[in-house]
Design a protein around this motif. Structure first.
Motif, PDB file in Angstrom:
ATOM      1  N   THR A 275     -20.398 -60.417  31.100  1.00  0.00           N
ATOM      2  CA  THR A 275     -19.807 -60.577  32.425  1.00  0.00           C
ATOM      3  C   THR A 275     -19.393 -62.019  32.666  1.00  0.00           C
ATOM      4  O   THR A 275     -19.993 -62.948  32.117  1.00  0.00           O
TER       5      THR A 275
ATOM      6  N   SER B 281     -28.030 -58.694  35.100  1.00  0.00           N
ATOM      7  CA  SER B 281     -27.559 -58.773  36.475  1.00  0.00           C
ATOM      8  C   SER B 281     -28.318 -59.834  37.261  1.00  0.00           C
ATOM      9  O   SER B 281     -27.737 -60.607  38.028  1.00  0.00           O
TER      10      SER B 281
ATOM     11  N   SER C  65     -27.202 -59.460  40.888  1.00  0.00           N
ATOM     12  CA  SER C  65     -27.980 -58.290  41.294  1.00  0.00           C
ATOM     13  C   SER C  65     -27.880 -58.000  42.786  1.00  0.00           C
ATOM     14  O   SER C  65     -27.840 -56.831  43.203  1.00  0.00           O
TER      15      SER C  65
ATOM     16  N   PRO D 117     -23.722 -54.556  40.949  1.00  0.00           N
ATOM     17  CA  PRO D 117     -22.596 -54.264  40.040  1.00  0.00           C
ATOM     18  C   PRO D 117     -22.316 -52.770  39.913  1.00  0.00           C
ATOM     19  O   PRO D 117     -23.213 -51.937  40.056  1.00  0.00           O
TER      20      PRO D 117
ATOM     21  N   ILE E 292     -19.521 -55.648  35.071  1.00  0.00           N
ATOM     22  CA  ILE E 292     -20.186 -55.939  33.805  1.00  0.00           C
ATOM     23  C   ILE E 292     -19.626 -54.969  32.762  1.00  0.00           C
ATOM     24  O   ILE E 292     -19.555 -53.764  33.006  1.00  0.00           O
TER      25      ILE E 292
END
Length: 228
Positions: free
Chosen positions: A111, A148, A154, A158, A219
């Protein structure tokens, strides 16, 4: 008297003509009949003749040595290994081009923290030769959550590659295949206000559904069947 001189001149002229037409005599090299003479000197070599046309075909050459057994199959095997290695290197280069990446099994989760709608996120990952992330085991789900959290995404939850756009309440992957692993939050998916048709992964690691048109972090996963 004048007539006599004229007669003698004509006779002399006739003798000269007769002697001039006769074969020359070799006065210096007398030879006896039946005895061969001394060989003369060789003359200068003549010019090379032109190549002939449609000459005869030469004899067939000897049969060559037999090739090494299995050399062709060995060559093909080597080519295949090189191709696999090049694919592996290309995949690693793609993964390393992202700010954050994590290897899990035969996948890389990567990501750059970009936030897009669900459809735009799908295309974004496809352009990199991968797909939007979708954990298929508990191990992969934990790895995704760690990525994440470590990337600070987070709290923004995502997207994951699942949707129930085709049949409400029946989440499948974007190819329409049934899910073999799920990790839903209690009471989810609930299709809040009838607008939540795409999956997300919150800080808890338990899945939820959300609006596909709202931007969320993207992601990607890059799969490989090759190992170093």
């Amino acid at each position: 008297m004048a007539l006599l001189k004229l007669f003698l001149g004509a006779l002399l002229l006739l003798q000269f003509v007769l002697l001039d037409g006769a074969e020359p005599q070799n006065l210096n090299c007398p030879a006896y009949g039946g005895v061969p003479g001394t060989p003369g000197h060789n003359g200068l070599p003549g010019r090379d003749g032109r190549d002939g046309k449609d000459g005869a075909i030469g004899p067939k050459g000897e049969k060559g040595e037999p090739g090494l057994p299995g050399s062709e199959s060995t060559s093909e095997s080597l080519k295949s290994e090189i191709q696999h290695l090049n694919t592996k290197i290309a995949m690693l280069e793609k993964a390393a081009s992202f700010n954050t990446f994590r290897k899990v099994g035969q996948k890389y989760y990567v990501t750059d923290g970009i936030e897009l709608t669900f459809d735009n996120g799908m295309q974004y990952c496809k352009d990199f030769g991968g797909a939007m992330v979708l954990p298929t085991t508990t191990l992969e789900n934990q790895a995704l959550l760690k990525l994440s959290v470590s990337s600070g995404l987070s709290s923004k939850r995502p997207f994951i590659r699942i949707t129930d756009r085709e049949t409400e309440g029946q989440f499948v992957d974007t190819e329409g295949k049934q899910l073999t692993f799920t990790n839903w939050l209690n009471g989810q998916p609930d299709d809040y206000k009838g607008l939540q048709d795409c999956g997300i992964i919150p800080q808890s690691g338990l899945w939820d559904d959300a609006n596909c048109d709202n931007p969320h972090p993207i992601i990607c996963e890059i799969e490989t069947e090759f190992t170093l």
